[in-house]
Design an enzyme around this catalytic site. Structure first.
Site, PDB file in Angstrom:
ATOM      1  N   SER A 103       0.930  -0.834  -0.408  1.00  0.00           N
ATOM      2  CA  SER A 103       0.317  -0.370   0.320  1.00  0.00           C
ATOM      3  C   SER A 103       0.533   1.259   0.011  1.00  0.00           C
ATOM      4  CB  SER A 103      -0.569  -0.105   1.280  1.00  0.00           C
ATOM      5  OG  SER A 103      -1.936   0.429   0.931  1.00  0.00           O
ATOM      6  N   GLU A 208      -1.804  -3.486  -7.689  1.00  0.00           N
ATOM      7  CA  GLU A 208      -2.991  -3.986  -7.469  1.00  0.00           C
ATOM      8  C   GLU A 208      -3.311  -2.522  -7.101  1.00  0.00           C
ATOM      9  OE1 GLU A 208      -2.874  -3.075  -3.525  1.00  0.00           O
ATOM     10  OE2 GLU A 208      -1.508  -1.697  -3.477  1.00  0.00           O
ATOM     11  N   HIS A 279      -4.998  -5.455  -1.406  1.00  0.00           N
ATOM     12  CA  HIS A 279      -5.918  -5.930  -0.343  1.00  0.00           C
ATOM     13  C   HIS A 279      -6.670  -6.769   0.181  1.00  0.00           C
ATOM     14  CE1 HIS A 279      -4.048  -1.938  -0.755  1.00  0.00           C
ATOM     15  NE2 HIS A 279      -4.479  -1.304   0.604  1.00  0.00           N
TER      16      HIS A 279
END
Length: 306
Positions: A103, A208, A279
């Site tokens: 992230s 992602e 995630h």
């Protein structure tokens, strides 16, 4: 099994009970875990002000641990990039420390790769993966392989749509000597035009994101396309894009629509989906900045770096 230094370089930790539970789980798995002195600090939405978080990163680099693990993502590392302790991070990595996260951690990963060529690991974060009701077995196994120094690759099953898009893959396909890089799409796209985005040619780019509607995903991919980044890769791997809501206004515009569009733009650069990363509970550990071999055999995709 391994010494792990846990620190907070991004968003503030809100779930203290979850953090304690996660630490106990890592300790029960045989790891020696040290929590940074400022891991629970808070300034606005951040885990401490900029100086506090920079100092935490420096302490992680100096800790001598086998693994430096983030508590969580969120936001905060991008604003630190001009002042990161690059030399200390690189020296720690050369001594064998694995810097691990996902992230918002993408910002640090790409910056140290661009500035120093430092390899890091895209993988779990403490709260994301050890604080919940259960711990995913595959995620835990991949992390333990990293901790024991035996991880050599990862594999996943491609969706049938990938083989329909690239029929030649069914006969087998192999790509060697390409640099694996990428991470969170929003973070990566925001680094375009800065000295903190690696200039990777002929790489394998994995992406992602979370909470981003497909049209925003397409908009960010368009930025990478128009900047010339995507056409210079040898393959693009898409992980999980989740936690968004479609509306009647979309009229059939979905993530699959974006994938089809991207494939049409890139032509000979294969865009493969289903990478277990993002995630989501099940995620593999990926070596950012290292050379990999990508093999497709039927619907089986394999990444090797051992």
């Amino acid at each position: 099994m391994a010494s792990i230094y846990v620190y907070s370089p991004s968003g503030a930790v809100r779930d203290r009970a979850g953090l304690r539970r996660a630490l106990r789980r890592l300790q029960a798995a045989g790891h020696d875990v040290v929590l940074d002195e400022a891991a629970l600090a808070r300034h606005q939405r951040f885990a401490g002000d900029d100086e506090t978080r920079l100092a935490a990163i420096a302490r992680a680099a100096a800790s001598g641990a086998d693994i430096a693990l983030t508590t969580r993502g969120g936001y905060g590392l991008t604003r630190l990039l001009p002042r990161l302790p690059y030399e200390a991070i690189d020296a720690a990595a050369r001594r064998g420390m694995a810097w691990v996260g996902l992230s918002d951690f993408t910002a640090l990963q790409l910056a140290v790769l661009a500035q120093r060529g430092t390899p890091t690991w895209a993988g779990p974060a403490l709260l994301e993966d050890w604080a919940g009701a259960t711990v995913d077995e595959i995620t835990a196994a991949c992390f333990d392989d990293l901790a024991r120094g035996v991880g050599e690759g990862a594999g996943w099953r491609l969706p049938a749509a990938d083989l329909r898009a690239y029929p030649n893959l069914a006969q087998g396909w192999r790509l060697q000597g390409a640099t694996l890089w990428g991470g969170n799409l929003s973070i990566l796209a925001n680094l375009v035009g800065t000295p903190f985005l690696p200039a990777v040619e002929g790489g394998v780019l994995f992406l992602e994101d979370v909470g981003e509607h497909p049209y925003r995903v397409e908009r960010m991919l368009t930025q990478l396309l128009l900047a010339g980044i995507l056409p210079r890769q040898r393959a693009v791997l898409l992980g999980a894009f989740n936690r968004y809501t479609l509306t009647p206004h979309d009229r059939g515009f979905r993530l699959e629509t974006v994938v089809q569009w991207l494939r049409a733009q890139l032509g000979g650069v294969p865009v493969l989906t289903g990478l277990p990363f993002g995630h989501v509970p099940t995620k593999v550990v990926l070596p950012v900045g290292r050379h990999v071999e990508l093999v497709v055999e039927g619907r089986e995709a394999l990444l090797f770096w051992g």
